[in-house]
Structures are given as structure tokens and as C-alpha cells.
Design a protein around this motif. Sequence first.
Motif, PDB file in Angstrom:
ATOM      1  N   LEU A 340       0.819  -1.215   0.000  1.00 19.12           N
ATOM      2  CA  LEU A 340       0.000   0.000   0.000  1.00 19.12           C
ATOM      3  C   LEU A 340       0.850   1.261   0.000  1.00 19.12           C
ATOM      4  O   LEU A 340       0.538   2.233  -0.706  1.00 19.12           O
ATOM      5  CB  LEU A 340      -0.926   0.003   1.221  1.00 19.12           C
ATOM      6  N   LEU A 341       1.922   1.260   0.776  1.00 18.48           N
ATOM      7  CA  LEU A 341       2.764   2.453   0.862  1.00 18.48           C
ATOM      8  C   LEU A 341       3.459   2.760  -0.457  1.00 18.48           C
ATOM      9  O   LEU A 341       3.930   3.886  -0.670  1.00 18.48           O
ATOM     10  CB  LEU A 341       3.796   2.291   1.972  1.00 18.48           C
ATOM     11  N   ARG A 348       3.156  10.960   0.020  1.00 14.77           N
ATOM     12  CA  ARG A 348       3.090  12.059   0.995  1.00 14.77           C
ATOM     13  C   ARG A 348       2.085  11.752   2.116  1.00 14.77           C
ATOM     14  O   ARG A 348       1.374  12.635   2.585  1.00 14.77           O
ATOM     15  CB  ARG A 348       2.760  13.388   0.306  1.00 14.77           C
ATOM     16  N   LEU A 349       2.073  10.499   2.526  1.00 14.81           N
ATOM     17  CA  LEU A 349       1.247  10.096   3.667  1.00 14.81           C
ATOM     18  C   LEU A 349       1.819  10.740   4.929  1.00 14.81           C
ATOM     19  O   LEU A 349       3.031  10.837   5.099  1.00 14.81           O
ATOM     20  CB  LEU A 349       1.261   8.571   3.800  1.00 14.81           C
ATOM     21  N   ASN A 374      11.599   3.271   6.529  1.00 16.35           N
ATOM     22  CA  ASN A 374      11.828   3.694   5.139  1.00 16.35           C
ATOM     23  C   ASN A 374      10.970   4.887   4.741  1.00 16.35           C
ATOM     24  O   ASN A 374      11.066   5.359   3.600  1.00 16.35           O
ATOM     25  CB  ASN A 374      11.554   2.530   4.191  1.00 16.35           C
ATOM     26  N   TYR A 375      10.119   5.343   5.656  1.00 13.02           N
ATOM     27  CA  TYR A 375       9.232   6.476   5.383  1.00 13.02           C
ATOM     28  C   TYR A 375       9.342   7.459   6.545  1.00 13.02           C
ATOM     29  O   TYR A 375       8.447   7.564   7.392  1.00 13.02           O
ATOM     30  CB  TYR A 375       7.784   5.998   5.213  1.00 13.02           C
ATOM     31  N   PRO A 376      10.461   8.204   6.623  1.00 14.98           N
ATOM     32  CA  PRO A 376      10.735   9.063   7.785  1.00 14.98           C
ATOM     33  C   PRO A 376       9.718  10.177   8.003  1.00 14.98           C
ATOM     34  O   PRO A 376       9.641  10.721   9.114  1.00 14.98           O
ATOM     35  CB  PRO A 376      12.124   9.635   7.478  1.00 14.98           C
ATOM     36  N   ASN A 377       8.942  10.513   6.998  1.00 16.44           N
ATOM     37  CA  ASN A 377       7.948  11.587   7.165  1.00 16.44           C
ATOM     38  C   ASN A 377       6.580  11.076   7.615  1.00 16.44           C
ATOM     39  O   ASN A 377       5.639  11.858   7.729  1.00 16.44           O
ATOM     40  CB  ASN A 377       7.785  12.360   5.852  1.00 16.44           C
ATOM     41  N   VAL A 378       6.482   9.778   7.844  1.00 16.19           N
ATOM     42  CA  VAL A 378       5.209   9.186   8.269  1.00 16.19           C
ATOM     43  C   VAL A 378       5.273   8.890   9.763  1.00 16.19           C
ATOM     44  O   VAL A 378       6.147   8.144  10.230  1.00 16.19           O
ATOM     45  CB  VAL A 378       4.903   7.894   7.490  1.00 16.19           C
TER      46      VAL A 378
END
Length: 547
Positions: A340-341, A348-349, A374-378
Motif C-alpha cells: 500500500l505504501l 506524501r502520507l 523507510n518512510y521518515p515523514n510518516v
Amino acid sequence: MSETRINEIIVAAIDFGTTFSGYAYSYREEYLRDPLQIYSNRWDGQILPQAPTVLLFNSEKTESYFGFEAEEKYDGLIKRKEHKDWRYFRRFKMDLHREKKLTRKMTIKDAQGRNMPAVEVFAAAIRHLKNHFMEQAKLRAGIKEDKLSLAYEPEAAAIYCKHMRLAKLREPGKDATIQPFPTGLKFLVLDLGGGTVDISAHQVQDDGSLKALREPSGGKWGGTLVDDGFLEIFEGLFGADFMTGLKSDIEQAESKRELDAEIEMKKRTIVGKSNAKANNVISIKLPFALLEGTKSAQFESALESGIYELIQGKLLIDNSILLSAFENSVSKIVEHLNFLLGKTELERLDAVVMVGGFSDSKVVQEAIKDVLENYPNVDLIIPENSASAIVHGAVLYGFNPSVISTRKSKYSYGISTSAPFVEELHPLSHRVQRDGSNQCEDIFKVFVKKGEEVIPGQTTATHEFNPSPLTRENQTIEVYKSEEDEPPKFVTECQKVGLVCFTVPDSDFDVTTVRVDMKFGGTQMTVSAVVNGPNGSKSVEAFFDWL
């Protein structure tokens, strides 16, 4: 979007879960002051906020018990050897998941392997929860059928998350703030339950409503899959035949329930490999039947390996060994989350929110954190009362259904139709002769495609046809669905979900065509029908009959 669209004095929601069930409610005046002022169920003498999804009937089905009361009653019956004529059911919601839908012919087996109509079991469970709520809320009047509605679990969780004051939000140069979700925030909800994992993704709109970013998804990867993993470990200790006997022998029912309760508690304490407590030893209290099994040669051989210890009726197992019980569930959750990611819609989740009872698992939490490395902004958000998020969100939805502004259809929906047979396009297996010409039957006419955005109360599909003179008074249209990304060409590759039913009046009204309108996007499909004739048009009663 107005603060409330429902003028009822009180709204209640029932959460019917695989392992535990409960309810919550709120009064309109309090909702207007504070949407999160919601009351949860209280069970006499119990610490847990939810009751086990357990049901007990006497032989005549004139007496029934639910939850803790059912467990205590059944324990007493077993001890007095009076249980054989009673019907005991637990975790029966998973039978519904296996069958995909509740049908009139569906049956559920009780603890002794006897069948009972599923509708009776489910209806009794809902009735007990409803009556307990009415007693707690001090309501005397009944609940009318037209006041009942459905709420999707992942959506309910999303609604609660939007309102909760635990959102950690990044602002450049500022500390994270604690406030409800703001406009524009995109978040994914992992609803981790006992039986299933349900996932939804939404974005907060300018008016505060929620727009679906993808269709709901998930699978049967919940806590019960971990229970199965525990039982596999016990099979290695005691033997498969011994554990099968424990599950099927009604005389050992009390020991089986004690083991289930111990597993339910311990799986919350087990931690992942990177945790400082990963090498700790977990102590599992063995019920009487398993203590008897420790005398077997297989168990004694297991002790000789040095991996396990038995001290004063407690089995000591390294945390690392019990982690294997989580592998099947966690691997499926992680695989799907990564899938899903990687989707464009979830670029931009802002946040992933974990709710549901299984979200308390430290192993699952660590696995999700590893993915989000792997998604530091989430941000990862785990509310303190995550187990109650769904039922609380359902109360909020009850007061304001318009909080869901759009949905993404989980399936493709349509009907069976026919067309003139074209040899280059249609297979011979679907060719029939009708009215002197060759027709291709069973064509899947798609009204809503999987993943298509639908607006509750507004997305409408229209079908106009000539009514059959043989069944003029009672007309039906078969409705099908497909979960394939690309809908199949024929309904023979789909699942039949129900019938649109309506009656053409038997009068001098000369009907030539019928127009049926089906509204999608709500939690329940609604239909209307208009018959057309030489003298004009006339609306007739229509309804959707789910199979």
C-alpha cells in the motif's frame, strides 16, 4: 459540513468482534459539546471493557447467556456434568468470514460439533449486547428497525482518529502538537482485530469530512492467527493428537478456555527481536489437562532439549521461541502494508494509526515501526484506547454520517444481461437462442468498478429493461460482485450477492419498460423503480434482498 445531521437524543454502536464484543453510546447534547464524550460498556465485576464473544443456549433455545456470564454458566455446568444438552459457541464470527456472507442456510457448530442456524446465533448475540446497552443507559423503549444502520469498521476507526487529540503533527521549526487531525492530513488506519486486519486510507477535507484514498483492504491476519501459532508450539511439546483431543473433548473445555485466556494475555507481553527484553523467559501457566500431558514421553523429551522448563505448573519458554507464533500474521501484515505504501494514492502520507485489540502487541508494533523506517515523514500513532477506537468512531458516524464524503468501492458491482451474439467476441458456451435470434447471456454489466470513487447517496446506476410477462407482478434483477482489479466479462466468474426486487402492479397500467435506480456509496445499497407505459410513469416499491 454541519456538526451533526442526526437529531436523535442518543446514538449507540455495537462492535461485534471475533474474540471480544462491546458497545458504546453518547447523548446528542454531550456530543455537541465534546464529540469524544462517549460512554463504553461496563460488565459487572470485570476489568476488561469488552466481553468475550461467547454464546450459550439451553437445549430448547429458550434460555441464553452471553460473554462472561456464558463462560461462568458453562464452567458450572461442566463441573456438575450437566453441560451435554447445552449449546456453547465461541469465536463464531470467523465462520461468517469463511462463508463470505450470512445466509439463511448457513449453520455453525457448537462446542460438541452440533449444527445450529447461524442467523439464530448471531441474532442472539446482538440481542444480548443491545439489551445490556439499554439497561446500562436506562432506556425502556425498543429500537425501531429504521433506526438501525451499518458502519464500516475501518471507516469508524478513521473517524475516531480524525477527532482524537493524539495526533503528532510536524511543523517546520516547531515542536509536535497535540490536536485533532487538520485539513489536508493523509492517514492510513490499521485496524488489527482478533480475526481480521482491515485497512483504510483517508484525507481530511476542508469541511472536516473524510475522503477515501483507496478501497478498503485486508485479510484474516489478526490475533487468532497468532493463537494458531501458539497451538503449533504446544503440538510440538505435547503431540498433535493430544492438542486435537484437547480442542474436541468437551470434558476438557475448561482447560482449553484457560489456555486460550493465558495465550491472549501472554501474546501482549512478547516483544520483537530488537527489544531489550527479547531474551526474556515467558512463563505460561498450564491448565489441568496440559499438566497431565507433561507426563508424556514427548514432553519429557522436549524438556531434555534444555529449551523449555517446567516449574510449579508453569512452562518457561524463551521469548525468541514464541516469536515464531507471530510470523504468519506479521509477515502478511507487513507485506500488505509495504504494497500500500508504494501506491501513488498514498504518496506524501502523514501518519499510520494502529487501532484494535491486536495493536497492543509489541511484536506487531515493532514490525510496523521497521516498515516506517523507510518512510521518515510518516508518523506512527497508537492511541491509548486503541481497542475502543472502532466502536467510538461508529458512535461519531451515527451522529454525522456525512463525515464520510467519498468512498472507494471495494468490489465491482453489476448485473447479468445479454446482447446479440457476435462470434468474434463471445464464446459459444454463452450462446442461447431467444425470440428467433442468437443471444450471448450472462454478460457482466458493470455499474461500479472496484476502486472507483463513489459518493454516499449520490452515485447512482440506472438499468432500463422490458419486464418478463411470466413474472410480471414479482420482478427480480440479480446483482453480482467481483473483487478482481479488472472486472470479468461474465457473471459466471463473479459472486452473486442479492436481488433487486419490485412488484409491477396488476392493473390496467400497461407496462412497457421498467427503470431501476441503484444508489451506491452508502453502507447499504438502496434501490427505486419506475414503470413506464403509454399512459405515463409510476413509481413502485423496490428493495434489495441480500443473499
